[in-house]
Design a protein around this motif. Structure first.
Motif, PDB file in Angstrom:
ATOM      1  N   ASP A  18      -0.681   7.871  17.539  1.00 45.74           N
ATOM      2  CA  ASP A  18      -1.256   7.035  18.582  1.00 45.74           C
ATOM      3  C   ASP A  18      -2.024   5.888  17.932  1.00 45.74           C
ATOM      4  OD1 ASP A  18      -3.670   8.146  17.690  1.00 45.74           O
ATOM      5  OD2 ASP A  18      -3.978   9.356  19.474  1.00 45.74           O
ATOM      6  N   LEU A  19      -2.484   4.978  18.758  1.00 53.68           N
ATOM      7  CA  LEU A  19      -3.172   3.788  18.248  1.00 53.68           C
ATOM      8  C   LEU A  19      -4.433   4.148  17.468  1.00 53.68           C
ATOM      9  CD1 LEU A  19      -3.292   0.731  18.013  1.00 53.68           C
ATOM     10  CD2 LEU A  19      -4.416   0.666  20.252  1.00 53.68           C
ATOM     11  N   ALA A  20      -5.186   5.126  17.936  1.00 56.80           N
ATOM     12  CA  ALA A  20      -6.420   5.518  17.250  1.00 56.80           C
ATOM     13  C   ALA A  20      -6.136   6.000  15.826  1.00 56.80           C
ATOM     14  CB  ALA A  20      -7.155   6.590  18.045  1.00 56.80           C
ATOM     15  N   GLU A  21      -5.082   6.801  15.672  1.00 57.06           N
ATOM     16  CA  GLU A  21      -4.743   7.284  14.329  1.00 57.06           C
ATOM     17  C   GLU A  21      -4.231   6.139  13.462  1.00 57.06           C
ATOM     18  OE1 GLU A  21      -2.151  10.617  11.891  1.00 57.06           O
ATOM     19  OE2 GLU A  21      -1.936  10.527  14.064  1.00 57.06           O
ATOM     20  N   ALA A  22      -3.451   5.247  14.039  1.00 54.08           N
ATOM     21  CA  ALA A  22      -2.956   4.096  13.285  1.00 54.08           C
ATOM     22  C   ALA A  22      -4.122   3.261  12.771  1.00 54.08           C
ATOM     23  CB  ALA A  22      -2.024   3.251  14.159  1.00 54.08           C
ATOM     24  N   ILE A  23      -5.090   3.020  13.616  1.00 48.90           N
ATOM     25  CA  ILE A  23      -6.275   2.249  13.216  1.00 48.90           C
ATOM     26  C   ILE A  23      -7.034   2.981  12.115  1.00 48.90           C
ATOM     27  CG2 ILE A  23      -8.547   1.452  14.007  1.00 48.90           C
ATOM     28  CD1 ILE A  23      -7.170   0.769  16.698  1.00 48.90           C
ATOM     29  N   ARG A  24      -7.178   4.286  12.264  1.00 49.70           N
ATOM     30  CA  ARG A  24      -7.907   5.078  11.256  1.00 49.70           C
ATOM     31  C   ARG A  24      -7.215   4.997   9.897  1.00 49.70           C
ATOM     32  NH1 ARG A  24      -7.402   9.638   8.890  1.00 49.70           N
ATOM     33  NH2 ARG A  24      -5.639  10.350  10.119  1.00 49.70           N
ATOM     34  N   LEU A  25      -5.889   5.100   9.885  1.00 51.71           N
ATOM     35  CA  LEU A  25      -5.140   5.040   8.629  1.00 51.71           C
ATOM     36  C   LEU A  25      -5.290   3.672   7.963  1.00 51.71           C
ATOM     37  CD1 LEU A  25      -1.878   6.907   9.707  1.00 51.71           C
ATOM     38  CD2 LEU A  25      -3.652   7.771   8.158  1.00 51.71           C
ATOM     39  N   VAL A  26      -5.110   2.621   8.722  1.00 48.19           N
ATOM     40  CA  VAL A  26      -5.210   1.270   8.164  1.00 48.19           C
ATOM     41  C   VAL A  26      -6.649   0.982   7.708  1.00 48.19           C
ATOM     42  CG1 VAL A  26      -4.956  -1.199   8.680  1.00 48.19           C
ATOM     43  CG2 VAL A  26      -3.219   0.427   9.450  1.00 48.19           C
ATOM     44  N   ALA A  27      -7.623   1.498   8.440  1.00 48.54           N
ATOM     45  CA  ALA A  27      -9.031   1.279   8.071  1.00 48.54           C
ATOM     46  C   ALA A  27      -9.352   1.830   6.687  1.00 48.54           C
ATOM     47  CB  ALA A  27      -9.952   1.917   9.113  1.00 48.54           C
ATOM     48  N   ARG A  28      -8.673   2.867   6.289  1.00 52.48           N
ATOM     49  CA  ARG A  28      -8.912   3.434   4.957  1.00 52.48           C
ATOM     50  C   ARG A  28      -8.509   2.470   3.846  1.00 52.48           C
ATOM     51  NH1 ARG A  28      -6.891   9.308   4.644  1.00 52.48           N
ATOM     52  NH2 ARG A  28      -7.627   9.032   2.513  1.00 52.48           N
ATOM     53  N   LEU A  29      -7.707   1.485   4.176  1.00 54.85           N
ATOM     54  CA  LEU A  29      -7.286   0.496   3.184  1.00 54.85           C
ATOM     55  C   LEU A  29      -7.994  -0.839   3.326  1.00 54.85           C
ATOM     56  CD1 LEU A  29      -3.474   1.273   3.247  1.00 54.85           C
ATOM     57  CD2 LEU A  29      -5.045   1.704   1.354  1.00 54.85           C
TER      58      LEU A  29
ATOM     59  N   ARG B 146       4.407  -1.888  20.699  1.00 54.67           N
ATOM     60  CA  ARG B 146       4.374  -1.736  22.155  1.00 54.67           C
ATOM     61  C   ARG B 146       4.176  -0.260  22.503  1.00 54.67           C
ATOM     62  NH1 ARG B 146       7.027   0.039  26.100  1.00 54.67           N
ATOM     63  NH2 ARG B 146       8.924   0.565  24.979  1.00 54.67           N
ATOM     64  N   ARG B 147       4.881   0.616  21.807  1.00 55.66           N
ATOM     65  CA  ARG B 147       4.745   2.050  22.062  1.00 55.66           C
ATOM     66  C   ARG B 147       3.363   2.576  21.696  1.00 55.66           C
ATOM     67  NH1 ARG B 147      10.436   5.079  20.607  1.00 55.66           N
ATOM     68  NH2 ARG B 147      11.765   3.708  21.851  1.00 55.66           N
ATOM     69  N   LEU B 148       2.734   1.944  20.721  1.00 55.24           N
ATOM     70  CA  LEU B 148       1.364   2.338  20.363  1.00 55.24           C
ATOM     71  C   LEU B 148       0.352   1.838  21.383  1.00 55.24           C
ATOM     72  CD1 LEU B 148       1.119   1.754  16.499  1.00 55.24           C
ATOM     73  CD2 LEU B 148       0.987   3.934  17.703  1.00 55.24           C
TER      74      LEU B 148
ATOM     75  N   GLN C 257       4.903   2.502  12.034  1.00 55.06           N
ATOM     76  CA  GLN C 257       5.962   2.022  12.922  1.00 55.06           C
ATOM     77  C   GLN C 257       7.049   3.074  13.114  1.00 55.06           C
ATOM     78  OE1 GLN C 257       7.121  -1.674  11.102  1.00 55.06           O
ATOM     79  NE2 GLN C 257       5.501  -2.803  12.142  1.00 55.06           N
ATOM     80  N   SER C 258       7.471   3.725  12.039  1.00 56.30           N
ATOM     81  CA  SER C 258       8.495   4.767  12.147  1.00 56.30           C
ATOM     82  C   SER C 258       8.027   5.882  13.071  1.00 56.30           C
ATOM     83  CB  SER C 258       8.821   5.347  10.763  1.00 56.30           C
ATOM     84  OG  SER C 258       9.445   4.385   9.959  1.00 56.30           O
ATOM     85  N   ARG C 259       6.813   6.344  12.857  1.00 53.21           N
ATOM     86  CA  ARG C 259       6.286   7.430  13.680  1.00 53.21           C
ATOM     87  C   ARG C 259       6.147   7.011  15.140  1.00 53.21           C
ATOM     88  NH1 ARG C 259       1.194   9.797  10.691  1.00 53.21           N
ATOM     89  NH2 ARG C 259       1.193  11.102  12.560  1.00 53.21           N
ATOM     90  N   ALA C 260       5.748   5.767  15.373  1.00 50.13           N
ATOM     91  CA  ALA C 260       5.612   5.278  16.751  1.00 50.13           C
ATOM     92  C   ALA C 260       6.954   5.252  17.458  1.00 50.13           C
ATOM     93  CB  ALA C 260       4.982   3.882  16.760  1.00 50.13           C
ATOM     94  N   LEU C 261       8.015   5.038  16.694  1.00 49.49           N
ATOM     95  CA  LEU C 261       9.367   5.001  17.253  1.00 49.49           C
ATOM     96  C   LEU C 261      10.010   6.386  17.301  1.00 49.49           C
ATOM     97  CD1 LEU C 261      10.661   1.766  15.480  1.00 49.49           C
ATOM     98  CD2 LEU C 261      10.027   2.023  17.903  1.00 49.49           C
TER      99      LEU C 261
END
Length: 136
Positions: free
Chosen positions: A93-104, A129-131, A60-64
């Motif tokens: 971006d959304l793809a990186e956010a998904i990749r990071l969360v997927a690791r958990l 929204r920004r993502l 969220q911080s990075r998206a903002l």
């Protein structure tokens, strides 16, 4: 040796309590507690839950366009190296956010669902929204 076993059992018990709480809340509140339901569904509890919340905060911080907060407990970095990745400066971006969360949480589909549930629970609306993670 016995102390290590006791510590491990205490951690497992704590994780089971977290799972039970999440499951109870998700059954009781369903849509009102979408994030809790997603955590229960994906069996995310204990230290993994804490790491996930830290990763979500960094996303969220990075998206903002803000610098993510650094982990205050360096001991979390060893079992969860994804925390260091999530805290890297710069946009996301959304793809990186998904990749990071997927690791958990296991895989990209589950990660996407966790992000949507987090958003649906009212966390970080502008960041999501920004993502490009619009509620559908």
């Amino acid at each position: 040796m016995a102390e290590d076993r006791i510590a491990k059992l205490e951690e497992e018990l704590s994780e089971l309590r977290d799972l039970l709480t999440s499951l109870t809340l998700s059954v009781q509140y369903r849509e009102d507690m979408a994030f809790e339901a997603a955590l229960a569904y994906n069996q995310v509890a204990g230290q993994t839950r804490a790491a996930l919340i830290l990763v979500l905060g960094s996303i969220q911080s990075r998206a903002l366009g803000e610098a993510p907060r650094q982990v205050s407990q360096p001991s979390m970095l060893e079992p969860f190296p994804v925390l260091a990745e999530a805290q890297e400066p710069g946009s996301i971006d959304l793809a990186e956010a998904i990749r990071l969360v997927a690791r958990l949480v296991g895989n990209q589909e589950q990660a996407f669902n966790v992000l949507k549930a987090h958003q649906a629970s009212g966390f970080g609306a502008e960041a999501y929204r920004r993502l490009g993670l619009g509620l559908r």
